[in-house]
Write a protein that holds these residues in place. Structure first.
Motif, PDB file in Angstrom:
ATOM      1  N   ARG A  73      17.262  48.820 131.870  1.00  0.00           N
ATOM      2  CA  ARG A  73      18.108  48.651 133.057  1.00  0.00           C
ATOM      3  C   ARG A  73      17.775  49.682 134.125  1.00  0.00           C
ATOM      4  O   ARG A  73      17.763  49.367 135.322  1.00  0.00           O
ATOM      5  N   HIS A  76      14.801  48.533 135.918  1.00  0.00           N
ATOM      6  CA  HIS A  76      14.968  47.208 136.542  1.00  0.00           C
ATOM      7  C   HIS A  76      14.037  46.177 135.892  1.00  0.00           C
ATOM      8  O   HIS A  76      13.399  45.371 136.575  1.00  0.00           O
ATOM      9  N   GLU A  78      13.883  43.031 133.275  1.00  0.00           N
ATOM     10  CA  GLU A  78      14.704  42.022 132.629  1.00  0.00           C
ATOM     11  C   GLU A  78      13.894  41.328 131.527  1.00  0.00           C
ATOM     12  O   GLU A  78      12.864  40.722 131.803  1.00  0.00           O
TER      13      GLU A  78
END
Length: 830
Positions: A73, A76, A78
């Motif tokens: 996280r 960034h 995913e």
């Protein structure tokens, strides 16, 4: 020059010093510890309790997924939740089991997350995350210091623990202070890391205390948890993977001080280690091999993990990097090793909580089969690493024996889990086993025997030590017979399997002699004269599909020895080299290249070979050779003397059986009681000699007194089999060679080869490598190989040009065994 003392040297002394300190201070408290009684205590656990322990251990490991979630996280990134959980499990289970101060975790996370972000950015984030792994432990240490989790009894008797607790307690505030000044890590990320760490250590404590409670270890929860925290802190500070040794000793001492019996504590420790470390590690190995093995290998091979700007700078990191590059294969061998060791451990005990009761005789039979299966798994560790089909045969038999053993022992759930889990892994990875067998060298055989003795010997010693301590264990007599029959059964099974596999399943390398295909290749491709030895039919050939590249070789035990250079079109020959090496390795042969020319040395060097000079080959330039001049006066005089005596020269391309019988008498007289040589030399054989031209020297009555068989090459011929009568005129072979040179000139050949003078100028220098000097002595002085003395001097009479010939062998192999194996092949009885 003074050697500088470094922290790297000191850190290895810390765990040794801590363990020594604990043993010195707690020797009296631990003096009544009994491993056999601890094993007996494990029998109290029911199948459901075993299941809940494993489940709770898995949940404890799953809590560490938070590290990866907050790391991704912050970057960034995913990823699917399933992938995050898989990656986190692999990383955290291996880091917990292997440790090395967190280097394992850093390496695994870097390699697995690198495709999704910049390497430097990822390393920076992992670097700031790593210290938070003990932030939760720092909070719990504060709880101990404040008395929330009282451990005064343990800390009071070990006053050196106080400063350790203070240091760990101060780490979280110090880390938060440094992070706020020097990094851009968000507070939410830091809080996530800290809460994950707190959850990790709390759940780990629950696992340990739950195991203790199941075994009737009763005390206040906060006291139990306080002892766990103190033992964990010291274990972490020791830098030993999993705190092995330091944690266990302090935990034993602390729980004993709370009034819990030592054997119960030891049993709970065994359970804790198994459900929190071993089981998750095995699952992590399984996931790594199935889901991530190929990906990791490709990343390691094609894109370095760590840039030069971020050096780890330790030997441990280099070892880890190499391990990651082989993780797909390494996991298989580790699973085999762990499974065999778990079976070793289980067979020391009576079958814990079986589904049904069995009598002692059935339990003994079951233990025999189960331990034999474990030994076969142990023997398959290397085979799992190199992925051989022969190992699958070994393991399939092991699974059959293990199934019989588990059923005969009462169908224990844990033993069933180990056998089924390993069998599933083998079945899922079976298609990756493309090699037929691994290469069994003498060194590997000796090491394997030593490992087997350690595996069986330590088991036998412990089994004898437990004998008679409780009715649950085998008697001393039963234990002794068990060890004997395990060795006997395993030896028989392994020997039969290896024999049957080699006979039924192992494919042949290359093809047997085919005169039509060899002659067709010689007609379409330039070949050396040594390639003509193919028609002796004592070698196999290896040819590509296009038919424009071919090599000759013979096998002897686990070696495939190639004769001379690979023939044919240059690019095709280079490709054939790689193909042959791969096929030889797949089938289980060590490739050697005998009598290669300097032209092939660069290509073999690129393929991982090193070289030993065998000698030099003599070649005569036919166009430049002449008997005129003062230097050839003696040779010319000898030639003329033979002509005056009416001795004639003849070439026979297709010798008759009658002629061959005459030549056989000459050959037998020449050989005497020595054995014929082969492979790189011709030998007398009625059938094969009909395929070669033979040069004859006849006396005035037409009787053959000497002969030489000739090898044909592209623009050249070479002498091979040389024989003469004992009463032939002196110089018969020399004169015969002169006639051959004249005949070659008339037939349009450019060169005449006189063969190799072995070990010419090899190992003669003062600073030559000692193996070369020893090898030279072997060739020159061992009579069964060949009497080479004087051969170079004889050939030098013709003033030939000399070119080196070399033995190429793999760099990881030794020279002398390679030479001896080749010498035995040449001297093999015909």
């Amino acid at each position: 020059m003074r050697t500088r003392f470094s922290w790297k040297q000191l850190k290895w002394l810390i765990p040794i010093a801590l363990i020594g300190l604990i043993l010195i201070q707690s020797g009296q408290e631990l003096k009544d510890l009994s491993l056999a009684t601890a094993f007996t205590t494990l029998k109290q656990l029911t199948g459901w309790e075993q299941f809940t322990l494993i489940l709770l251990g898995g949940i404890a490991v799953l809590t560490m997924t938070g590290y990866d979630y907050f790391l991704l996280r912050s970057l960034h990134i995913e990823l699917p939740k399933r992938k995050i959980v898989q990656t986190a499990w692999i990383t955290n289970s291996m880091n917990g089991m292997l440790g090395f101060g967190g280097v394992i975790g850093i390496a695994l996370r870097t390699s697995l997350y690198r495709p999704y972000t910049d390497t430097k950015r990822l390393l920076r984030a992992i670097g700031w995350m790593t210290p938070t792994l003990i932030s939760g432990l720092s909070i719990l240490s504060i709880g101990v210091l404040l008395g929330i989790f009282p451990a005064g009894g343990l800390v009071g008797t070990k006053p050196w623990i106080w400063p350790v607790l203070l240091a760990v307690s101060a780490m979280l505030p110090f880390y938060l202070f440094v992070t706020s000044r020097r990094s851009n890590v968000g507070w939410s990320t830091l809080l996530g890391y800290t809460m994950t760490s707190l959850a990790e250590w709390v759940t780990a404590g629950f696992v340990a205390i739950y195991a203790l409670t199941l075994l009737d270890g009763s005390a206040s929860f906060v006291q139990l948890f306080g002892v766990f925290i103190v033992a964990t802190v010291v274990g972490v500070v020791s830098l030993v993977p999993g705190g092995a040794g330091t944690f266990d000793l302090l935990y034993l001492v602390g729980m004993t001080q709370l009034g819990i019996h030592q054997d119960i504590v030891l049993s709970s420790l065994i359970i804790y280690r198994f459900v929190y470390f071993v089981v998750p590690f095995l699952i992590g190995l399984f996931l790594a091999a199935i889901a991530f093995g190929d990906q990791v290998v490709k990343q390691i091979e094609y894109r370095p993990i760590i840039g030069s700007s971020y050096e780890i700078g330790t030997v441990v990191w280099r070892i880890v990097s190499r391990t990651l590059a082989r993780i797909g294969r390494l996991t298989g061998s580790l699973i085999a090793l762990m499974s065999s060791l778990l079976i070793w451990f289980q067979t020391l005990l009576p079958s814990v909580t079986p589904l049904y009761e069995v009598n002692r005789w059935f339990e003994w039979i079951g233990t025999l089969f189960l331990l034999s299966a474990g030994l076969l798994m142990f023997l398959s560790v290397y085979g799992m690493y190199v992925r051989t089909k022969r190992t699958l045969w070994l393991l399939n038999t092991a699974f059959i024996l293990a199934t019989i053993g588990v059923i005969a022992r009462g169908l224990n759930l844990f033993e069933t889990f180990v056998v089924i889990g390993f069998a599933m892994f083998v079945w899922l990875t079976r298609k990756r086993h493309v090699r037929y067998r691994s290469i069994l060298t003498t060194g590997r055989l000796i090491r394997s025997l030593i490992y087997v003795l350690l595996y069986v010997g330590t088991h036998a010693l412990l089994l004898q030590s437990f004998a008679g301590t409780d009715d649950l264990f085998f008697t001393s007599h039963q234990a002794g017979w068990l060890t004997t029959f395990v060795l006997l059964l395993t030896s028989i099974v392994a020997s039969v399997l290896l024999l049957l596999f080699d006979r039924w399943k192992r494919p042949a390398l290359g093809e047997a002699y085919d005169e039509h295909r060899i002659r067709q290749f010689q007609a379409t491709q330039p070949t050396s004269s040594s390639f003509d030895l193919a028609h002796m039919a004592d070698k196999r050939f290896y040819m590509n599909e296009a038919g424009d590249a071919c090599l000759l070789f013979a096998t002897t035990r686990n070696h495939a020895i190639v004769l001379g250079d690979i023939q044919g079109e240059k690019q095709a020959a280079t490709s054939l080299l790689t193909q042959f090496i791969e096929d030889a390795d797949r089938i289980g042969y060590i490739p050697l290249f005998y009598q290669i020319t300097p032209n092939w040395m660069p290509r073999l060097h690129d393929a991982g070979f090193t070289f030993f000079k065998l000698g030099e080959e003599a070649t005569i330039d036919v166009s430049a050779f002449s008997l005129s001049g003062k230097k050839r006066a003696n040779m010319r005089s000898l030639y003329n003397q033979f002509e005056k005596k009416g001795i004639t020269f003849d070439i026979v391309c297709e010798p008759s059986l009658l002629l061959l019988q005459e030549l056989k008498d000459i050959s037998d007289e020449w050989i005497g009681n020595r054995n014929e040589k082969g492979f790189s030399l011709g030998f007398f054989d009625y059938e094969t000699l009909t395929r070669y031209p033979i040069a004859l020297l006849r006396d005035a009555d037409g009787v053959v007194v000497a002969f030489i068989s000739l090898l044909r090459g592209d623009g050249a011929i070479s002498i091979d089999l040389m024989r003469s009568k004992n009463d032939a005129p002196t110089g018969s072979i020399e004169v015969l060679i002169l006639h051959i040179i004249e005949w070659a000139r008339a037939e349009g050949h450019d060169h005449v080869g006189l063969g190799v003078a072995p070990l010419a100028a090899v190992g003669e220098q003062t600073f030559s490598h000692w193996p070369e000097r020893v090898a030279a002595d072997i060739f020159e002085n061992i009579s069964y190989i060949y009497p080479f003395s004087g051969l170079r001097q004889f050939k030098q009479k013709f003033k030939p040009s000399w070119e080196g010939r070399y033995l190429a062998f793999r760099q990881r192999r030794k020279l002398l065994p390679s030479i001896l194996r080749t010498a035995r092949l040449i001297s093999r009885k015909r």
